[in-house]
Design a protein around this motif. Structure first.
Motif, PDB file in Angstrom:
ATOM      1  N   ASP A 148     -57.937 -34.821 -11.238  1.00  0.00           N
ATOM      2  CA  ASP A 148     -57.358 -33.909 -10.261  1.00  0.00           C
ATOM      3  C   ASP A 148     -56.776 -32.654 -10.906  1.00  0.00           C
ATOM      4  OD1 ASP A 148     -56.501 -32.810  -7.942  1.00  0.00           O
ATOM      5  OD2 ASP A 148     -54.898 -34.256  -7.555  1.00  0.00           O
ATOM      6  N   TYR A 149     -57.667 -31.712 -11.231  1.00  0.00           N
ATOM      7  CA  TYR A 149     -57.234 -30.386 -11.666  1.00  0.00           C
ATOM      8  C   TYR A 149     -58.375 -29.417 -11.429  1.00  0.00           C
ATOM      9  CZ  TYR A 149     -59.653 -31.053 -16.198  1.00  0.00           C
ATOM     10  OH  TYR A 149     -60.576 -31.262 -17.179  1.00  0.00           O
ATOM     11  N   ILE A 150     -58.221 -28.192 -11.892  1.00  0.00           N
ATOM     12  CA  ILE A 150     -59.086 -27.093 -11.459  1.00  0.00           C
ATOM     13  C   ILE A 150     -60.564 -27.329 -11.741  1.00  0.00           C
ATOM     14  CG2 ILE A 150     -59.572 -24.622 -11.723  1.00  0.00           C
ATOM     15  CD1 ILE A 150     -56.587 -24.343 -12.577  1.00  0.00           C
ATOM     16  N   TRP A 151     -60.890 -27.689 -12.992  1.00  0.00           N
ATOM     17  CA  TRP A 151     -62.304 -27.752 -13.348  1.00  0.00           C
ATOM     18  C   TRP A 151     -63.099 -28.794 -12.563  1.00  0.00           C
ATOM     19  CZ3 TRP A 151     -64.506 -31.648 -16.829  1.00  0.00           C
ATOM     20  CH2 TRP A 151     -65.897 -31.507 -16.929  1.00  0.00           C
ATOM     21  N   PRO A 152     -62.668 -30.075 -12.484  1.00  0.00           N
ATOM     22  CA  PRO A 152     -63.451 -31.027 -11.698  1.00  0.00           C
ATOM     23  C   PRO A 152     -63.536 -30.663 -10.214  1.00  0.00           C
ATOM     24  CG  PRO A 152     -61.988 -32.185 -13.201  1.00  0.00           C
ATOM     25  CD  PRO A 152     -61.564 -30.754 -13.203  1.00  0.00           C
ATOM     26  N   ARG A 153     -62.437 -30.154  -9.651  1.00  0.00           N
ATOM     27  CA  ARG A 153     -62.471 -29.778  -8.236  1.00  0.00           C
ATOM     28  C   ARG A 153     -63.424 -28.611  -7.994  1.00  0.00           C
ATOM     29  NH1 ARG A 153     -59.224 -31.770  -4.357  1.00  0.00           N
ATOM     30  NH2 ARG A 153     -57.572 -33.229  -4.971  1.00  0.00           N
ATOM     31  N   THR A 154     -63.386 -27.619  -8.878  1.00  0.00           N
ATOM     32  CA  THR A 154     -64.289 -26.480  -8.725  1.00  0.00           C
ATOM     33  C   THR A 154     -65.739 -26.890  -8.944  1.00  0.00           C
ATOM     34  OG1 THR A 154     -62.551 -24.993  -9.502  1.00  0.00           O
ATOM     35  CG2 THR A 154     -64.784 -24.141  -9.510  1.00  0.00           C
ATOM     36  N   SER A 155     -65.978 -27.711  -9.965  1.00  0.00           N
ATOM     37  CA  SER A 155     -67.338 -28.172 -10.246  1.00  0.00           C
ATOM     38  C   SER A 155     -67.886 -29.006  -9.097  1.00  0.00           C
ATOM     39  CB  SER A 155     -67.359 -28.986 -11.544  1.00  0.00           C
ATOM     40  OG  SER A 155     -67.013 -28.180 -12.646  1.00  0.00           O
ATOM     41  N   ASN A 156     -67.049 -29.858  -8.521  1.00  0.00           N
ATOM     42  CA  ASN A 156     -67.507 -30.670  -7.395  1.00  0.00           C
ATOM     43  C   ASN A 156     -67.653 -29.857  -6.115  1.00  0.00           C
ATOM     44  OD1 ASN A 156     -68.064 -33.175  -8.488  1.00  0.00           O
ATOM     45  ND2 ASN A 156     -65.973 -33.946  -8.241  1.00  0.00           N
ATOM     46  N   LYS A 157     -66.869 -28.800  -5.995  1.00  0.00           N
ATOM     47  CA  LYS A 157     -67.060 -27.894  -4.858  1.00  0.00           C
ATOM     48  C   LYS A 157     -68.453 -27.272  -4.931  1.00  0.00           C
ATOM     49  CE  LYS A 157     -65.254 -23.651  -2.753  1.00  0.00           C
ATOM     50  NZ  LYS A 157     -64.227 -22.567  -2.862  1.00  0.00           N
ATOM     51  N   ILE A 158     -68.831 -26.832  -6.134  1.00  0.00           N
ATOM     52  CA  ILE A 158     -70.164 -26.271  -6.347  1.00  0.00           C
ATOM     53  C   ILE A 158     -71.225 -27.344  -6.137  1.00  0.00           C
ATOM     54  CG2 ILE A 158     -71.705 -25.345  -8.132  1.00  0.00           C
ATOM     55  CD1 ILE A 158     -69.272 -23.812  -9.211  1.00  0.00           C
ATOM     56  N   ALA A 159     -70.964 -28.554  -6.668  1.00  0.00           N
ATOM     57  CA  ALA A 159     -71.929 -29.644  -6.508  1.00  0.00           C
ATOM     58  C   ALA A 159     -72.151 -29.964  -5.037  1.00  0.00           C
ATOM     59  CB  ALA A 159     -71.430 -30.885  -7.252  1.00  0.00           C
ATOM     60  N   ARG A 160     -71.062 -30.047  -4.259  1.00  0.00           N
ATOM     61  CA  ARG A 160     -71.191 -30.355  -2.833  1.00  0.00           C
ATOM     62  C   ARG A 160     -72.012 -29.283  -2.115  1.00  0.00           C
ATOM     63  NH1 ARG A 160     -68.812 -33.080   1.635  1.00  0.00           N
ATOM     64  NH2 ARG A 160     -67.400 -34.320   0.321  1.00  0.00           N
ATOM     65  N   LYS A 161     -71.716 -28.025  -2.396  1.00  0.00           N
ATOM     66  CA  LYS A 161     -72.467 -26.946  -1.754  1.00  0.00           C
ATOM     67  C   LYS A 161     -73.951 -27.008  -2.123  1.00  0.00           C
ATOM     68  CE  LYS A 161     -68.784 -23.540  -1.028  1.00  0.00           C
ATOM     69  NZ  LYS A 161     -69.022 -23.362   0.417  1.00  0.00           N
ATOM     70  N   HIS A 162     -74.216 -27.334  -3.390  1.00  0.00           N
ATOM     71  CA  HIS A 162     -75.614 -27.422  -3.815  1.00  0.00           C
ATOM     72  C   HIS A 162     -76.316 -28.603  -3.140  1.00  0.00           C
ATOM     73  CE1 HIS A 162     -78.941 -26.371  -6.421  1.00  0.00           C
ATOM     74  NE2 HIS A 162     -79.093 -27.645  -6.738  1.00  0.00           N
ATOM     75  N   ILE A 163     -75.633 -29.739  -3.101  1.00  0.00           N
ATOM     76  CA  ILE A 163     -76.214 -30.937  -2.481  1.00  0.00           C
ATOM     77  C   ILE A 163     -76.476 -30.715  -0.997  1.00  0.00           C
ATOM     78  CG2 ILE A 163     -75.710 -33.331  -1.809  1.00  0.00           C
ATOM     79  CD1 ILE A 163     -74.105 -33.490  -4.511  1.00  0.00           C
TER      80      ILE A 163
END
Length: 369
Positions: A148-163
């Motif tokens: 729970d911090y910036i990098w995983p949340r941002t990376s998963n935000k991008i992952a969700r949008k891509h998926i």
């Protein structure tokens, strides 16, 4: 700086939950500095270093960064940043942010910050890995996990949008855990219930040890259940145990098993300096690039002046990188290849895919905000 020496800072966590991931970065930077000094140093000066411990604590990173810059007046800070730039500080993006709001801040002072992960790795690499797993595994559903911090949340935000927006597939769950967490049975039960085709995990540091052991204890066989991580290198597996993660996929830019002359020489030198049982992961290798890229940039600028060094950075090439040829983009991230490996029982990765060309770094891809 004197006529014969220039001092840099080394800033990583060698204690706390992130030590499992960052200790290798310190070792890699010391190796690079020793090798550079053996070749005559930078602009005729040998490199000295002052090492500080971020202690896996964001305010401590800010405090230590200020000490290095203001009190010690170092020419550069060799440190980690999971928000990838060729010049950056602090392994976690949260630590990076803490450092960059320090007064006088690294950002405000435009001080060179040589990242141990000099690339856009987790942004564009996120969707490159997702494309691969969808194509090769026929994946349709994903469960996203992260610290729970910036990098995983941002990376998963991008992952969700891509998926969802580009692959037109489904995310069936998304959860985050504080740094240092050791209890994952609740989310593992949810994964059992939702039965995702892919577990997409961005858990960092020592928490990985608990997560993968509990996943195996719950009956998951990663040779059957597809799991892709962008945060578990050989360094973390050394603590996790190969038997607890064998079969998992990792999307990285480097694996210790890469078969090229640069890497063979690097692995030999690293083990000679730090012991034959040592392992080398993606983050450690990237840390090794930092002092070399700084040396090349300073020599192109012909000066240690901060603005001149920053202006000289775009286009810098490092042909001796263990991962293979890399180049600094004008946005100060690295052009580099993306690779997928599969975890072996002995804790190493087998390379099973790599991009044919270097990937252009794009930390803020259009359509993913």
């Amino acid at each position: 700086m004197t006529d014969t020496e220039v001092t840099v800072g080394i800033l990583h966590s060698v204690t706390g939950t992130m030590a499992i991931s960052e200790t290798g970065s310190v070792q890699a930077e010391k190796l690079a500095i020793e090798q550079i000094n053996a070749q005559g140093g930078v602009l005729g000066r040998k490199i000295k270093f002052i090492q500080e411990d971020g202690g896996s604590d964001w305010p401590t990173f800010a405090e230590k960064a200020k000490k290095l810059l203001v009190n010690d007046k170092v020419a550069s800070v060799m440190a980690a940043g999971r928000r990838r730039r060729a010049k950056r500080c602090c392994r976690c993006s949260s630590s990076t942010t803490a450092c960059c709001i320090t007064r006088p801040s690294m950002k405000a002072s435009r001080h060179p910050r040589t990242s141990s992960i000099p690339a856009k790795r987790r942004r564009s690499r996120s969707y490159a890995g997702l494309d691969w797993v969808q194509k090769e595994k026929g994946a349709k559903t994903f469960y996203l996990l992260g610290s729970d911090y910036i990098w995983p949340r941002t990376s998963n935000k991008i992952a969700r949008k891509h998926i969802e927006n580009f692959l037109k597939l489904k995310v069936v769950g998304e959860e985050y855990f504080p740094l240092g967490s050791t209890q994952f049975n609740s989310v593992i039960n949810k994964i059992k219930l939702t039965k995702p085709d892919v577990i997409y995990a961005i858990i960092v540091g020592g928490s990985n040890v608990a997560f993968y052991k509990q996943l195996k204890a719950a009956g998951f066989d990663l040779n059957k259940q597809t799991l892709m991580t962008i945060s578990v290198t050989e360094d973390e597996i050394d603590g996790i145990g190969g038997e607890n993660i064998v079969g998992a996929y990792a999307c990285m830019k480097y694996f210790q098993s890469l078969d090229n002359p640069n890497n063979k020489g690097f692995v030999t030198a690293f083990k000679k300096m730090w012991g034959d049982k040592i392992v080398i992961g993606d983050v450690t290798q990237a840390a090794y690039l930092g002092p070399w890229l700084w040396k090349l940039t300073v020599e192109k600028a012909g000066s240690f002046d901060i603005d001149k060094v920053a202006a000289a950075s775009p286009g810098i090439e490092f042909k001796g990188a263990p991962e293979g040829y890399v180049r600094i983009h004008e946005n100060h991230h690295l052009w580099s290849k993306t690779r997928v490996g599969r975890a072996r029982l002995d804790g190493q990765y087998d390379l099973i895919y790599e991009t044919a060309e270097l990937m252009e770094p794009d930390p803020y891809p259009k359509g993913y905000q």
